[in-house]
Write a protein that holds these residues in place. Sequence first.
Motif, PDB file in Angstrom:
ATOM      1  N   ARG A  91       1.000  -1.092   0.004  1.00  0.00           N
ATOM      2  CA  ARG A  91      -0.059   0.068   0.048  1.00  0.00           C
ATOM      3  C   ARG A  91       0.940   1.303  -0.019  1.00  0.00           C
ATOM      4  O   ARG A  91       1.760   1.155   0.945  1.00  0.00           O
ATOM      5  CB  ARG A  91      -0.987   0.120   1.225  1.00  0.00           C
ATOM      6  CG  ARG A  91      -1.966  -0.890   1.439  1.00  0.00           C
ATOM      7  CD  ARG A  91      -3.132  -0.510   0.319  1.00  0.00           C
ATOM      8  NE  ARG A  91      -3.960  -1.640   0.418  1.00  0.00           N
ATOM      9  CZ  ARG A  91      -4.101  -2.721  -0.528  1.00  0.00           C
ATOM     10  NH1 ARG A  91      -3.386  -2.763  -1.550  1.00  0.00           N
ATOM     11  NH2 ARG A  91      -4.874  -3.827  -0.255  1.00  0.00           N
ATOM     12  N   ARG A  93       0.988   5.015   0.950  1.00  0.00           N
ATOM     13  CA  ARG A  93       0.446   5.730   2.137  1.00  0.00           C
ATOM     14  C   ARG A  93       0.848   7.366   1.960  1.00  0.00           C
ATOM     15  O   ARG A  93       2.345   6.976   2.022  1.00  0.00           O
ATOM     16  CB  ARG A  93       0.527   5.023   3.438  1.00  0.00           C
ATOM     17  CG  ARG A  93      -0.077   3.761   3.487  1.00  0.00           C
ATOM     18  CD  ARG A  93      -0.705   3.384   4.749  1.00  0.00           C
ATOM     19  NE  ARG A  93      -1.031   2.115   4.701  1.00  0.00           N
ATOM     20  CZ  ARG A  93      -2.073   1.585   4.411  1.00  0.00           C
ATOM     21  NH1 ARG A  93      -3.044   2.057   3.958  1.00  0.00           N
ATOM     22  NH2 ARG A  93      -2.598   0.326   4.649  1.00  0.00           N
ATOM     23  N   ASP A 108       0.166  -4.525   4.034  1.00  0.00           N
ATOM     24  CA  ASP A 108      -1.350  -5.014   4.638  1.00  0.00           C
ATOM     25  C   ASP A 108      -1.186  -6.329   4.660  1.00  0.00           C
ATOM     26  O   ASP A 108      -1.261  -7.023   3.744  1.00  0.00           O
ATOM     27  CB  ASP A 108      -2.348  -4.295   4.070  1.00  0.00           C
ATOM     28  CG  ASP A 108      -2.660  -3.088   4.304  1.00  0.00           C
ATOM     29  OD1 ASP A 108      -1.884  -2.362   4.804  1.00  0.00           O
ATOM     30  OD2 ASP A 108      -3.716  -2.347   3.652  1.00  0.00           O
TER      31      ASP A 108
END
Length: 121
Positions: A91, A93, A108
């Motif tokens: 992921r 971010r 994740d």
Amino acid sequence: MSQSPETSVPPHDTNEVHLTGRLSSPPAARVLPSGDQIVTFRLVVRRSARARRRSRQSVDSFECTAWTAALRRRALRLAADDLVEVRGELRARFARGQHGLVGRVTVDLQSLTRAPVASSP
């Protein structure tokens, strides 16, 4: 005629990661502003010999996030320096930092297991 999910060709785009490494510190539980509970830890993974020839850096460090109750419980039983195997999805971010937008990549988790430790002869 459509194919069933079992016989369909996998999509061209996949997001799967499989890492084995050591926890750099104990996992930490926290509650997000949304109310979601997560457990995070940092996984340190050695680079391959080929990658170490190209860089002075010998390890990489990845933040891993456990979202489900079962994975959170499993993660909280771990300790610093435990050897673990993780599978999950990457992921990207982003957050506003002191000097602008800051980005990082996290994992994740979909699975988390202690890795077997090789015994000495």
